[in-house]
Design a protein around this motif. Structure first.
Motif, short mmCIF file in Angstrom:
data_model
loop_
_atom_site.label_atom_id
_atom_site.label_comp_id
_atom_site.label_asym_id
_atom_site.label_seq_id
_atom_site.Cartn_x
_atom_site.Cartn_y
_atom_site.Cartn_z
N THR A 262 0.52 -1.18 -0.22
CA THR A 262 -0.02 -0.49 0.16
C THR A 262 1.01 0.86 -0.28
OG1 THR A 262 -1.87 -1.25 0.94
CG2 THR A 262 -1.70 1.20 1.37
N PHE A 263 0.91 2.01 -0.73
CA PHE A 263 1.66 3.04 -0.93
C PHE A 263 0.47 4.70 -1.13
CE2 PHE A 263 3.12 -0.03 -3.89
CZ PHE A 263 4.18 -0.45 -2.85
N ALA A 264 1.85 5.45 -0.94
CA ALA A 264 1.11 6.72 -0.79
C ALA A 264 2.16 7.63 -0.70
CB ALA A 264 0.58 7.58 0.24
N LEU A 265 1.87 9.13 -1.12
CA LEU A 265 2.51 10.56 -1.50
C LEU A 265 2.54 11.36 -1.03
CD1 LEU A 265 4.60 10.79 -4.29
CD2 LEU A 265 3.15 12.63 -4.61
N ILE A 266 3.95 11.26 1.17
CA ILE A 266 4.12 12.60 1.27
C ILE A 266 4.66 13.23 1.24
CG2 ILE A 266 4.32 11.95 3.60
CD1 ILE A 266 3.06 10.06 4.62
N MET A 267 4.14 14.86 1.77
CA MET A 267 5.30 15.82 0.86
C MET A 267 5.70 15.93 2.43
SD MET A 267 6.14 18.36 -0.54
CE MET A 267 5.73 18.05 -1.55
N GLN A 268 7.05 16.49 3.12
CA GLN A 268 7.90 17.16 3.60
C GLN A 268 7.96 18.47 3.62
OE1 GLN A 268 10.90 14.72 4.91
NE2 GLN A 268 10.37 12.93 3.96
N ILE A 269 7.70 19.41 4.56
CA ILE A 269 8.15 20.56 4.33
C ILE A 269 8.89 20.63 5.28
CG2 ILE A 269 6.84 23.33 4.57
CD1 ILE A 269 4.34 21.51 3.62
N GLY A 270 9.79 22.03 4.93
CA GLY A 270 10.81 21.85 5.59
C GLY A 270 10.10 23.87 6.54
N GLU A 271 10.45 23.85 8.04
CA GLU A 271 10.54 24.75 8.52
C GLU A 271 11.21 25.33 8.53
OE1 GLU A 271 7.94 25.19 10.72
OE2 GLU A 271 7.13 22.69 10.79
#
Length: 568
Positions: A262-271
């Protein structure tokens, strides 16, 4: 959790058992064969009921899932899904395609048998996401038969929340959660599988897309321990192992994985680093002081009478470009809400900053040519390059750079995440400014070093007696000041790791106008004489009697002759 896990597990188990009995996969066994569409309908209803009882999906009503997700429930549903999809796989030897689309599930299934010959990669799609897999290669290791299913369940992203992805950065689920299954097939992939995943929204400038899969591990089994009673602990998370980003743009991302799950795309946003009020105040004060001296230098270059051999064109237009760019940078956060005005301001700033550096390069080139002529005792009518050529290069090059940039990616100009009107980092558009600046800085460093090398005989032959010590200090100051004027100190922008370099960068690069005014105006004997003439004219005009009309006219004419402007 707001969902009663025991109740959900029990309900799903009963639901699965009923489905399996209905499909003839568990006693009591069916006595009459079911039609294919009945199997699909039953599976669809089971998916819908499973998502509804978990508190998500289009038909969920009374149960609400926590914002942190419910990984246990999601894992149970994924396990149920494997069995339901397996029930849809046909047992014949032909190639079969099945599609199931409801408000809850979007599923594509492709199966091949020994009698089918499909040598190409099979594309499957579900809710805009696509998967490509070489099913024939898998079938060759499984007696000629293989099947693959690709599906999404509406609301699964609420259960398998992005909170299960452990990172120091801020995270956000950026796609639907989708599952790739090889039903009734016990073999490993022969080659990686590519997934094309559509973004839910535009990727922010500071965002990093990450391809992840849902991983369930037995924590105590890994540690070689067991809990009291022999029950092993479970850990669930989104993992990046054996998955990677093959390609990404602002609309979609291609993920490659060496396994199915099971897959997904997660966005990492640097602070972003917290703003320093002291640096903001220091920058504003230094820019205001620099603008004052830019104004003095511009007026001096425009109004003073110069030696005809001296060409101040590059200095004048460098001052104009730098002053305007610094002035606009003080106001580029005031028009963020006005899209058109913000776009125009960002484009104008791009042009002015590039023009400033081009004029710095032309000034460095003219300085180098002047030193070489003096060292060879050459006499020329006028120092430097012809004025038309200076105008063509000084404004033509920035115009071409900005024009090409706007044609390639016009959306690159506008409001940024920092809430200023500037160049976007999307598609690396900021390199339309960074690239030319770094290139010009490199040339300026080379020209500055070459100029010092040409001055080597003069510097080495200086006497160390007291009478020339003052001239030596003056020459050294001019060399350091010229280093700042030519923009060589902008290289400090690469070393903004601590407060010292940040303060040094702000001070030196905001005071280019100050150093330019000191070196080319205050330390110039001709300019100082012009200043004396201006003061003399002003004092003489103030002391003249108003009644003497003819005398006043004569005084103004003499003052005009003394202070006549020869525009460089």
């Amino acid at each position: 959790m707001s969902v009663n896990q025991t109740l959900v597990d029990h309900w799903l188990s009963v639901q699965l058992e009923a489905v399996l009995v209905f499909l003839g996969m568990k006693s009591p066994v069916r006595t009459y064969p079911l039609q294919s569409h009945m199997v699909v309908l039953t599976v669809a209803n089971s998916f819908s009921a499973s998502m509804e009882v978990s508190g998500v999906g289009p038909r969920a009503r009374s149960i609400t899932v926590s914002s942190e997700g419910d990984g246990e429930t999601g894992s149970v549903i994924l396990g149920i899904s494997d069995h339901l999809v397996s029930a849809m796989v046909p047992t014949n030897e032909n190639q079969t395609n099945k599609v199931l689309k409801t408000s809850t599930v979007d599923l594509s299934l492709h199966a091949i048998g020994p009698g089918s010959h499909d040598n190409n990669s099979v594309p499957l799609s579900a809710k805009g996401q696509t998967m490509e897999i070489n099913l024939q290669a898998l079938a060759s290791t499984n007696n000629g038969s293989a099947a693959v299913a690709f599906m999404t369940l509406n609301g699964m992203e609420s259960l398998l929340s992005h909170q299960y992805f452990k990172t120091e950065n801020k995270t956000e689920m950026y796609s639907d959660v989708f599952t790739a299954i090889l039903p009734s097939l016990n073999t490993n992939l022969t080659e990686p599988v590519n997934f094309t995943i559509q973004h839910k929204k535009k990727v922010p400038e500071s965002g990093i897309v990450t391809c992840v899969y849902w991983e369930e591990k037995s924590k105590n089994k890994e540690e070689g321990q067991e809990n009291e009673g022999g029950k092993e602990g479970e850990t669930m998370r989104w993992s990046v192992e054996a998955c990677w980003v093959a390609y990404s743009d602002e609309n979609y991302t291609v993920c490659g994985c060496s396994h199915l799950s099971t897959f997904a795309l997660i966005m990492q946003i640097g602070e972003p680093p917290p703003e320093n009020p002291f640096l903001e105040w220091l920058n504003r004060m230094c820019v205001i002081v620099g603008l004052f001296f830019f104004a003095l230098a511009i007026l001096t270059f425009l109004l003073c009478s110069w030696n005809p051999k001296i060409n101040n064109t590059a200095r004048l237009h460098m001052c104009l470009s730098l002053a305007l760019s610094h002035l606009l940078l003080l106001w580029n956060d005031r028009y963020v809400e006005h899209e058109l005005a913000c776009t125009v301001m960002a484009g104008l700033l791009h042009f002015l900053v590039v023009a400033s550096f081009v004029w710095m390069l032309l000034e460095a080139l003219q300085l180098h040519l002047l030193v070489r002529r003096l060292s060879k005792v050459q006499v020329s009518q006028r120092d430097g390059l012809p004025r038309p050529l200076l105008y063509l290069i000084g404004y033509g090059v920035p115009f071409v750079i900005v024009g090409i940039s706007a044609l390639i990616y016009s959306d690159g100009y506008g409001a940024t995440e920092a809430e200023v009107c500037w160049l976007s980092r999307q598609r690396n558009f900021n390199w339309a400014l960074t690239g030319p600046v770094i290139f010009i800085l490199g040339l300026n460093w080379i020209l500055f070093c070459a100029t010092l090398w040409s001055l080597r005989p003069t510097l080495t032959n200086m006497k160390s007696d007291v009478s020339q010590s003052k001239d030596t200090r003056l020459i050294l100051f001019k060399i350091v000041a010229q280093f700042v004027i030519l923009g060589c100190t902008w290289i400090l922008g690469l070393y903004q790791t601590n407060l010292f370099f940040q303060v040094l960068f702000i001070f030196l690069n905001s005071q280019q106008g100050t150093f330019l005014f000191i070196v080319h105006c205050l330390l110039s004997k001709e300019v100082r004489e012009e200043y004396i003439r201006w003061l003399t004219c002003s004092c003489g005009k103030d002391r003249s009697e108003p009644s003497n009309h003819s005398g006043g006219v004569t005084a103004r004419r003499d003052c005009h002759e003394l202070c006549a402007a020869h525009t460089p």
